[in-house]
Design a protein around this motif. Sequence first.
Motif, PDB file in Angstrom:
ATOM      1  N   ALA A  90      45.391  24.492 -28.297  1.00  0.00           N
ATOM      2  CA  ALA A  90      44.723  22.809 -27.505  1.00  0.00           C
ATOM      3  C   ALA A  90      43.320  24.014 -26.852  1.00  0.00           C
ATOM      4  CB  ALA A  90      45.047  22.901 -25.843  1.00  0.00           C
ATOM      5  N   GLU A  91      42.705  24.727 -26.966  1.00  0.00           N
ATOM      6  CA  GLU A  91      41.109  25.350 -27.110  1.00  0.00           C
ATOM      7  C   GLU A  91      40.524  25.177 -28.100  1.00  0.00           C
ATOM      8  OE1 GLU A  91      37.620  27.393 -26.824  1.00  0.00           O
ATOM      9  OE2 GLU A  91      39.539  27.955 -28.663  1.00  0.00           O
ATOM     10  N   ALA A  92      41.166  26.288 -29.161  1.00  0.00           N
ATOM     11  CA  ALA A  92      40.968  26.145 -30.714  1.00  0.00           C
ATOM     12  C   ALA A  92      40.489  24.608 -31.173  1.00  0.00           C
ATOM     13  CB  ALA A  92      41.913  26.872 -31.408  1.00  0.00           C
ATOM     14  N   THR A  93      41.407  23.668 -30.539  1.00  0.00           N
ATOM     15  CA  THR A  93      41.303  22.389 -31.182  1.00  0.00           C
ATOM     16  C   THR A  93      40.120  21.779 -30.567  1.00  0.00           C
ATOM     17  OG1 THR A  93      44.054  22.297 -31.838  1.00  0.00           O
ATOM     18  CG2 THR A  93      42.528  20.001 -31.667  1.00  0.00           C
ATOM     19  N   ALA A  94      40.216  21.911 -29.477  1.00  0.00           N
ATOM     20  CA  ALA A  94      38.963  21.189 -28.813  1.00  0.00           C
ATOM     21  C   ALA A  94      37.362  21.804 -29.521  1.00  0.00           C
ATOM     22  CB  ALA A  94      38.893  21.163 -27.195  1.00  0.00           C
ATOM     23  N   TYR A  95      37.898  23.204 -29.882  1.00  0.00           N
ATOM     24  CA  TYR A  95      36.416  23.980 -30.270  1.00  0.00           C
ATOM     25  C   TYR A  95      35.497  23.669 -31.040  1.00  0.00           C
ATOM     26  CZ  TYR A  95      33.222  28.405 -30.794  1.00  0.00           C
ATOM     27  OH  TYR A  95      32.120  28.533 -31.461  1.00  0.00           O
ATOM     28  N   HIS A 111      33.258  20.964 -32.874  1.00  0.00           N
ATOM     29  CA  HIS A 111      32.273  21.094 -33.812  1.00  0.00           C
ATOM     30  C   HIS A 111      32.125  19.620 -35.115  1.00  0.00           C
ATOM     31  CE1 HIS A 111      31.152  24.602 -31.872  1.00  0.00           C
ATOM     32  NE2 HIS A 111      30.402  24.721 -32.269  1.00  0.00           N
ATOM     33  N   ARG A 112      32.904  19.592 -35.414  1.00  0.00           N
ATOM     34  CA  ARG A 112      33.220  18.458 -37.003  1.00  0.00           C
ATOM     35  C   ARG A 112      33.471  17.119 -36.350  1.00  0.00           C
ATOM     36  NH1 ARG A 112      36.762  20.585 -41.369  1.00  0.00           N
ATOM     37  NH2 ARG A 112      37.602  18.352 -41.375  1.00  0.00           N
ATOM     38  N   GLY A 113      33.392  16.598 -35.145  1.00  0.00           N
ATOM     39  CA  GLY A 113      32.902  15.625 -34.629  1.00  0.00           C
ATOM     40  C   GLY A 113      34.429  14.909 -34.526  1.00  0.00           C
ATOM     41  N   HIS A 114      35.146  15.518 -34.372  1.00  0.00           N
ATOM     42  CA  HIS A 114      36.347  14.682 -33.760  1.00  0.00           C
ATOM     43  C   HIS A 114      36.663  14.574 -32.317  1.00  0.00           C
ATOM     44  CE1 HIS A 114      37.830  15.295 -38.001  1.00  0.00           C
ATOM     45  NE2 HIS A 114      37.487  15.961 -37.882  1.00  0.00           N
ATOM     46  N   ARG A 115      36.955  13.450 -31.802  1.00  0.00           N
ATOM     47  CA  ARG A 115      37.510  13.274 -30.351  1.00  0.00           C
ATOM     48  C   ARG A 115      38.940  14.479 -30.121  1.00  0.00           C
ATOM     49  NH1 ARG A 115      35.986  11.077 -26.517  1.00  0.00           N
ATOM     50  NH2 ARG A 115      37.433  10.504 -24.194  1.00  0.00           N
ATOM     51  N   VAL A 116      39.040  14.937 -29.223  1.00  0.00           N
ATOM     52  CA  VAL A 116      41.247  15.674 -29.116  1.00  0.00           C
ATOM     53  C   VAL A 116      41.821  14.935 -27.870  1.00  0.00           C
ATOM     54  CG1 VAL A 116      41.950  17.315 -28.218  1.00  0.00           C
ATOM     55  CG2 VAL A 116      39.808  17.608 -30.301  1.00  0.00           C
ATOM     56  N   LEU A 120      40.306  23.794 -21.137  1.00  0.00           N
ATOM     57  CA  LEU A 120      40.322  24.157 -22.046  1.00  0.00           C
ATOM     58  C   LEU A 120      39.335  23.298 -23.720  1.00  0.00           C
ATOM     59  CD1 LEU A 120      43.522  25.937 -22.541  1.00  0.00           C
ATOM     60  CD2 LEU A 120      41.225  26.790 -21.756  1.00  0.00           C
ATOM     61  N   GLY A 121      38.674  22.004 -23.323  1.00  0.00           N
ATOM     62  CA  GLY A 121      38.348  21.279 -23.708  1.00  0.00           C
ATOM     63  C   GLY A 121      38.805  20.137 -24.473  1.00  0.00           C
ATOM     64  N   ALA A 122      39.471  19.282 -24.167  1.00  0.00           N
ATOM     65  CA  ALA A 122      40.207  18.099 -24.345  1.00  0.00           C
ATOM     66  C   ALA A 122      39.615  17.061 -23.850  1.00  0.00           C
ATOM     67  CB  ALA A 122      41.573  17.933 -24.424  1.00  0.00           C
ATOM     68  N   ASP A 123      39.304  16.183 -24.680  1.00  0.00           N
ATOM     69  CA  ASP A 123      38.613  14.733 -23.835  1.00  0.00           C
ATOM     70  C   ASP A 123      39.474  14.248 -22.733  1.00  0.00           C
ATOM     71  OD1 ASP A 123      35.905  15.418 -25.395  1.00  0.00           O
ATOM     72  OD2 ASP A 123      37.410  14.774 -27.260  1.00  0.00           O
ATOM     73  N   ALA A 148      47.178  36.277 -26.513  1.00  0.00           N
ATOM     74  CA  ALA A 148      45.863  37.365 -25.931  1.00  0.00           C
ATOM     75  C   ALA A 148      44.910  36.138 -25.766  1.00  0.00           C
ATOM     76  CB  ALA A 148      46.273  38.619 -27.190  1.00  0.00           C
ATOM     77  N   ALA A 149      45.381  35.366 -26.906  1.00  0.00           N
ATOM     78  CA  ALA A 149      44.618  33.982 -26.584  1.00  0.00           C
ATOM     79  C   ALA A 149      43.696  33.810 -25.212  1.00  0.00           C
ATOM     80  CB  ALA A 149      44.612  33.029 -27.605  1.00  0.00           C
ATOM     81  N   CYS A 150      45.020  33.280 -24.949  1.00  0.00           N
ATOM     82  CA  CYS A 150      45.217  32.993 -23.645  1.00  0.00           C
ATOM     83  C   CYS A 150      43.876  34.254 -22.214  1.00  0.00           C
ATOM     84  CB  CYS A 150      46.573  32.535 -22.868  1.00  0.00           C
ATOM     85  SG  CYS A 150      47.215  30.964 -23.586  1.00  0.00           S
ATOM     86  N   ALA A 151      44.780  35.225 -22.637  1.00  0.00           N
ATOM     87  CA  ALA A 151      44.379  36.289 -21.694  1.00  0.00           C
ATOM     88  C   ALA A 151      43.048  36.325 -22.244  1.00  0.00           C
ATOM     89  CB  ALA A 151      45.350  37.773 -21.885  1.00  0.00           C
ATOM     90  N   GLU A 152      42.645  36.607 -23.308  1.00  0.00           N
ATOM     91  CA  GLU A 152      40.954  36.604 -23.154  1.00  0.00           C
ATOM     92  C   GLU A 152      40.266  35.766 -22.747  1.00  0.00           C
ATOM     93  OE1 GLU A 152      41.077  38.628 -27.759  1.00  0.00           O
ATOM     94  OE2 GLU A 152      40.916  36.212 -27.338  1.00  0.00           O
ATOM     95  N   LEU A 153      41.494  33.751 -22.432  1.00  0.00           N
ATOM     96  CA  LEU A 153      40.560  32.843 -21.847  1.00  0.00           C
ATOM     97  C   LEU A 153      41.140  32.711 -20.377  1.00  0.00           C
ATOM     98  CD1 LEU A 153      41.902  30.433 -24.676  1.00  0.00           C
ATOM     99  CD2 LEU A 153      39.548  30.784 -24.151  1.00  0.00           C
TER     100      LEU A 153
END
Length: 319
Positions: free
Chosen positions: A40-45, A49-54, A81-84, A167-172
């Motif tokens: 979800a975080e990666a898709t929002a990020y 940047h690509r102009g999509h709504r999440v 995490l950035g979802a609209d 690990a990504a969740c820990a970093e976030l």
Amino acid sequence: MSGPAVAAVRRAVREFLAAIEAPAELCVAVSGGADSLALAEATAYVGHHRGHRVRALVVDHGLQDGSAKIAADAAAAAKALGADEAEVRRVDVTGPGGPEAAARKARYGALAGHDLVLLGHTLDDQAETVLLGLGRGSGPRSLAGMRPHDPPWGRPLLAVPRATTRAACAELGVEPWEDPHNAEARFTRVRLRTEVLPLLEDVLNGGVAAALARTAAQLREDSEALDTSADRIFTRAGGVEGLDVAVLESEPAALRRRVLRRWLLASGVRELTDAHLRAVDALVARWRGQGGVWLPGNLEARRCRGRLCVISQPTTRGD
């Protein structure tokens, strides 16, 4: 700044979206676990940047106490995490096939209806799928595992290990929800994950999950090439209305059975098994004047005047 695990998940999503014609809205299935939150975080990020709504989609299966709160927390985490948008969809888990199959069917039903829904299946999930197919003797289609893009489903993380999403969740700074069902040995996938794969990794000195995923990718490529050839034969043999045996009998078994499979499914046959397919194939490859083949749905495949046809037998099997 993001760490290496977050960067790896974002890169996988970026590469996936670059390879397809992505719609304006990207939907992400979110359970609250590490895989789906990292996705979800990666898709929002990447999506923004690509102009999509999440949009985050959370399915509440209602299978345990507090499931409504777990689902609401997952939706809130996805928004953070950035979802609209984030919405919870409650389902009733019923039907045959055991709790795993019933929950999966209900979940996919709730997620359907969008152009693209991203799922958090990882390299480890792919390895488990291949092992399940191998153990059940399900053939190359099953061993080919899950497709990265099988509209409307998208699986950007099939080359990303589960350890990376954790690990990504820990970093976030995000604490994922741990589904207690993932620790119950009564579920086949749980035993594969906690017993079989670790044993294989130990015996074969590591790299088993990645090797199984590579095998799946290779088989998918082979299957897609065979399916393309089978499509041409299917058209040449006559299509859905019936198949010309003379066209089929000179083809290799692997192609012939793919043609028959496509034809039978297009003719309304459901729950088609390998035994059904081989029995129908015998009407071509081992023809001795035998009778028709009874198929699920009160259907029968017959050979008549050099052609194969499917007829309905609503009450009796017929001869």
